[in-house]
Motif scaffolding. Structure first.
Motif, short mmCIF file in Angstrom:
data_model
loop_
_atom_site.label_atom_id
_atom_site.label_comp_id
_atom_site.label_asym_id
_atom_site.label_seq_id
_atom_site.Cartn_x
_atom_site.Cartn_y
_atom_site.Cartn_z
N ARG A 97 -70.67 -88.95 -16.40
CA ARG A 97 -70.42 -88.58 -14.96
C ARG A 97 -70.11 -89.64 -14.31
N ILE A 98 -69.22 -89.49 -13.12
CA ILE A 98 -69.06 -90.53 -12.39
C ILE A 98 -70.38 -90.44 -11.26
N GLN A 124 -65.25 -80.20 -14.94
CA GLN A 124 -65.97 -81.16 -14.43
C GLN A 124 -65.15 -82.52 -14.22
N LEU A 125 -64.61 -83.15 -15.10
CA LEU A 125 -63.66 -84.26 -15.07
C LEU A 125 -62.78 -84.13 -13.96
N ARG A 126 -62.16 -83.09 -13.74
CA ARG A 126 -60.96 -82.79 -12.54
C ARG A 126 -61.78 -82.90 -11.32
N ARG A 127 -63.09 -82.38 -11.22
CA ARG A 127 -63.80 -82.40 -9.97
C ARG A 127 -64.15 -83.90 -9.57
N ARG A 174 -61.16 -89.86 -6.05
CA ARG A 174 -59.70 -90.27 -4.84
C ARG A 174 -60.26 -90.20 -3.31
N ASN A 175 -61.29 -89.28 -3.26
CA ASN A 175 -61.69 -89.02 -1.84
C ASN A 175 -62.62 -90.56 -1.36
N ALA A 176 -62.94 -91.14 -2.38
CA ALA A 176 -64.05 -92.55 -2.26
C ALA A 176 -62.80 -93.52 -1.93
N ALA A 177 -61.70 -93.67 -2.71
CA ALA A 177 -60.90 -94.72 -2.73
C ALA A 177 -59.79 -94.97 -1.90
N LEU A 179 -55.05 -83.33 -16.88
CA LEU A 179 -56.49 -82.42 -16.86
C LEU A 179 -55.90 -80.91 -16.60
N ALA A 180 -54.87 -80.75 -15.74
CA ALA A 180 -54.60 -79.52 -15.29
C ALA A 180 -53.94 -79.01 -16.59
N PHE A 181 -52.87 -79.84 -17.06
CA PHE A 181 -52.16 -79.37 -18.32
C PHE A 181 -53.15 -79.14 -19.37
N ALA A 182 -54.15 -80.05 -19.69
CA ALA A 182 -55.07 -79.64 -20.87
C ALA A 182 -55.84 -78.30 -20.55
#
Length: 339
Positions: A109-110, A201-204, A210-213, A260-263
């Motif tokens: 997890r990140i 989970q990965l997409r979230r 993204r919101n952090a960077a 991830l959306a495609f997968a």
């Protein structure tokens, strides 16, 4: 400062300064001495000297001590103590307060942390909270490049920001490798039920990254503009370079989110296709079994006037007819790909 030196220095501090990773003064790009927090303010006021203090999850007493040495604003100290701030740049008089979000991969997890930077004339104070890589490599790199390091506190700010942004990439690369493995298993129809929640989970997590960077683009844009205290206009290309790195991180994140959306959609479609395949097989076998069921139901009605019951070869003929009908249905379903 090397890690061993830093640990030795921290262990030598009194209890109210626990949390100090490193505290040193530099002149002309060279380290002059390691200093206690109580002498930092005096050293920072000497011409040509820069104090660089690194703190890790400090307590209120330590932050108050740093505040007294550099006359820091109360609001910035409050933010640095509580953490959980969004990336931003605030100006308090002749001092800057910068908040940056850090990221690391921990147990798949990140994990996010924060770094707060106090930058003023003659000093830089970095405060780390949560998941964050030590800035010892940044300090060593700066000390190795004395010419660039002699630029002062604005170069230290650039070096820390650049290090944080560069550390986003290993996180993205780790997620990218996992996503490619999941995508291959989905296309090979060997995906497991646990992979669909993992994709979500990965997409979230990527959205949080993204919101952090992305807000750092605005922070660097302000640092590029003239007029900020302690920031030399000649440093604008370096902060612009950090902005470019952030945009690259943003592009990688958006690309990964699309994959991830495609997968995720592919896994759902694959699951539905598998369910349809099972449904077709069950329907085919139900149709085959319906033949003997129907015949058995007819002969099981127990009517007296059933001439077929008197036939000598009736039982054999009925069984043969059932087998032929079932065999023909099986062959047809096989031809149509249902079995």
């Amino acid at each position: 400062m090397h890690m061993a030196d830093a640990l030795k220095f921290v262990s030598a501090q009194p209890k109210d300064t626990q949390g100090v990773v490193a505290s040193a003064v530099y002149a002309g790009g060279r380290r002059v001495a390691e200093i206690p927090i109580g002498e930092a303010g005096e050293w920072s006021r000497r011409p040509g000297h820069v104090v660089w203090i690194g703190l890790h999850e400090p307590g209120l007493d330590l932050l108050r001590q740093v505040q007294r040495e550099f006359n820091l604003h109360d609001l910035s100290i409050e933010d640095a103590l509580k953490a959980h701030q969004r990336p931003k740049l605030e100006q308090y008089g002749e001092a800057l307060f910068v908040v940056v979000r850090t990221a690391q991969m921990l147990d798949g997890r990140i994990a996010f942390g924060e770094t707060h930077l106090f930058v003023g004339h003659g000093y830089v104070v970095s405060v780390r909270h949560g998941a964050s890589t030590s800035y010892t490599p940044v300090r060593e790199r700066c000390e190795a490049d004395q010419k660039a390091f002699s630029e002062g506190e604005d170069f230290i700010l650039y070096a820390v920001l650049d290090f944080i942004v560069d550390n986003y990439m290993p996180v993205i690369e780790a997620i990218q490798a996992e996503v490619e493995a999941i995508e291959d298993s989905i296309l090979a129809e060997t995906a497991t039920r646990t992979q669909v929640p993992r994709l979500y989970q990965l997409r979230r997590d990527l959205l949080r990254l993204r919101n952090a960077a992305v807000p750092l683009v605005e922070v660097c844009r302000r640092l590029e503009q003239p007029g900020l205290p302690g920031i030399d206009p000649a440093m604008s290309p370096l902060f612009r370079d950090v902005s470019d790195h952030i945009r690259r991180v943003q592009e990688e994140i958006e690309s990964l989110r699309e994959v991830l959306a495609f997968a995720f959609e592919t896994s759902l479609m694959t699951g539905q296709a598998q369910q349809n395949e099972i449904t077709r097989k069950l329907a085919a076998w139900a149709a085959i079994l319906a033949v003997p069921t129907a015949v058995a139901g007819i002969y099981g009605m127990n009517f007296e006037n059933m001439p077929e019951l008197e036939w000598r070869y009736g039982y054999v003929l009925v069984l043969a007819a059932i087998l032929v009908a079932c065999g023909w249905l099986y062959w047809r379903f096989r031809q149509n790909g249902w079995l």
